[in-house]
Scaffold this motif. Structure first.
Motif, PDB file in Angstrom:
ATOM      1  N   LYS A  30      15.399 -50.070 112.255  1.00 44.95           N
ATOM      2  CA  LYS A  30      14.263 -49.061 111.834  1.00 44.95           C
ATOM      3  C   LYS A  30      13.882 -48.116 113.153  1.00 44.95           C
ATOM      4  CE  LYS A  30      12.442 -50.665 108.111  1.00 44.95           C
ATOM      5  NZ  LYS A  30      12.951 -50.103 106.783  1.00 44.95           N
ATOM      6  N   ALA A  74       7.305 -40.001 111.012  1.00 42.03           N
ATOM      7  CA  ALA A  74       8.126 -40.879 109.973  1.00 42.03           C
ATOM      8  C   ALA A  74       8.839 -41.909 110.456  1.00 42.03           C
ATOM      9  CB  ALA A  74       9.169 -39.761 109.382  1.00 42.03           C
ATOM     10  N   GLU A  89      17.098 -43.466 104.613  1.00 40.54           N
ATOM     11  CA  GLU A  89      15.854 -43.378 103.960  1.00 40.54           C
ATOM     12  C   GLU A  89      14.793 -42.855 104.996  1.00 40.54           C
ATOM     13  OE1 GLU A  89      13.699 -46.196 100.852  1.00 40.54           O
ATOM     14  OE2 GLU A  89      13.853 -46.987 102.552  1.00 40.54           O
ATOM     15  N   CYS A 127      10.709 -42.160 105.565  1.00 41.28           N
ATOM     16  CA  CYS A 127       9.423 -42.362 104.908  1.00 41.28           C
ATOM     17  C   CYS A 127       8.222 -41.685 105.706  1.00 41.28           C
ATOM     18  CB  CYS A 127       9.386 -44.026 104.710  1.00 41.28           C
ATOM     19  SG  CYS A 127      10.437 -44.935 104.024  1.00 41.28           S
ATOM     20  N   CYS A 142       8.548 -42.275 100.312  1.00 44.77           N
ATOM     21  CA  CYS A 142      10.138 -42.286 100.896  1.00 44.77           C
ATOM     22  C   CYS A 142      11.019 -41.388  99.854  1.00 44.77           C
ATOM     23  CB  CYS A 142      10.701 -43.828 101.037  1.00 44.77           C
ATOM     24  SG  CYS A 142       9.756 -44.837 102.013  1.00 44.77           S
TER      25      CYS A 142
END
Length: 339
Positions: A129, A135, A164, A166, A171
């Motif tokens: 991540k 975001a 991706e 989100c 998302c």
């Protein structure tokens, strides 16, 4: 000699505990592979200049100045390149080889970064991540670019496979060659053609058309984005000629050619004048000195007037005017009288 009463079983237990101690807790998460300009490494209250070979651990913060750049290689083979004016934090990093326990969590507060995932992102993409103020970027084993523009909005571009992005609203997936822009954490990211790139100082020459964003950062055209073909514009058809009205033309009237004699024109009357008699010459007698009277010359006849030729008269046919007959107007009957 007195022997030690230390039980051998307890010694074996300690040795097992040391052997089971996580090696990644003692080893660094990565190392600075490249650094130029103003690059600082903050570890707690200690601030030092980051140079090539400086170790980076969980919790460290790397800050680049206006002209600073840095590249960090992590133990799993992943790479992170930091842009100028960036603040990057290694929030949580664990490279154990076990997909259920390893983790790669970093945050970007400002500036920009380009990342190429390593083994952690390939073995366990859910634990990879990148957190920003608006975001969270997740990956599926790929490369991507994350940067803030001049308005403070986050721009994320995909380079390989798919990522991706989100927010609190949901998302969206970003494939290679695609880009999204995040306006706020409460709005869904939307797709845009603006790529996330490194903010550079103004060049000495102006950019070409399409290389300058509204905020002033440089934009490099993406060769992976297909250029739409030009739309063929059909030629404008020529207007149809307006047909001429079918009005019958009158036949031409024959014009007689002028001749030497026109019977319709009366001839001039003949000359009826009386000719003047010629007086014979007078003979002067002998001895007369008076000259004889001169004889007047004969009078010439008047000139003959040429015949007058009148121009032909053209008679045009009468003009037929169309008569439009309007249909009678239907007058509604009067309403019945109710008594």
């Amino acid at each position: 000699m007195q022997q030690s009463n230390f039980p051998s079983s307890r010694l074996a237990l300690w040795m097992a505990m040391v052997a089971a101690w996580p090696v990644q807790g003692l080893a660094a998460a990565g190392a600075v592979q490249f650094a130029t300009g103003d690059v600082q490494l903050r570890r707690g209250a200690v601030v030092a200049a980051a140079t090539k070979g400086s170790e980076v651990e969980s919790g460290d913060v790397v800050v680049t100045g206006a002209g600073g750049r840095a590249q960090i290689r992590f133990s799993d083979g992943g790479l992170v390149a930091l842009y100028p004016d960036s603040q990057f934090t290694v929030t949580r990093y664990a490279d154990t080889g076990d997909p259920t326990q390893e983790n790669f969590a970093v945050s970007l507060l400002r500036g920009g970064m380009r990342a190429v995932t390593g083994l952690i992102g390939k073995r366990n993409p859910q634990n990879y991540k990148v957190t920003t103020p608006t975001a969270v970027v997740g990956i599926r084993g790929s490369a991507f670019v994350v940067a803030f523009n001049a308005e403070g909005e986050l721009v994320v571009s995909g380079e390989q496979d798919e990522i991706e992005v989100c927010t609190e609203a949901g998302c969206v997936g970003v494939k290679a060659g695609e880009s999204v822009r995040v306006v706020s954490s409460s709005q869904l990211p939307f797709y845009t053609h603006t790529r996330a790139v490194l903010p550079l100082p103004p060049p000495p020459v102006p950019f070409a058309a399409g290389e300058q964003m509204g905020g002033g950062e440089r934009v490099t055209p993406d060769p992976t984005v297909p250029v739409p073909p030009p739309v063929a514009v059909p030629p404008t058809p020529a207007p149809a000629p307006i047909p001429a009205p079918s009005v019958p033309m009158p036949p031409p009237v024959p014009v007689p050619a002028p001749g030497p004699f026109d019977p319709s024109v009366p001839a001039p009357p003949p000359f009826t004048g009386t000719p003047t008699p010629t007086t014979p010459p007078t003979t002067r007698p002998p001895g007369q000195t008076t000259p004889p009277t001169a004889t007047p010359p004969p009078t010439a006849p008047p000139p003959t007037t040429p015949p007058v030729v009148r121009p032909p008269i053209f008679v045009l046919p009468p003009i037929v005017r169309p008569i439009f007959v309007l249909p009678p107007i239907a007058v509604p009957p009067p309403p019945p009288i109710i008594r």
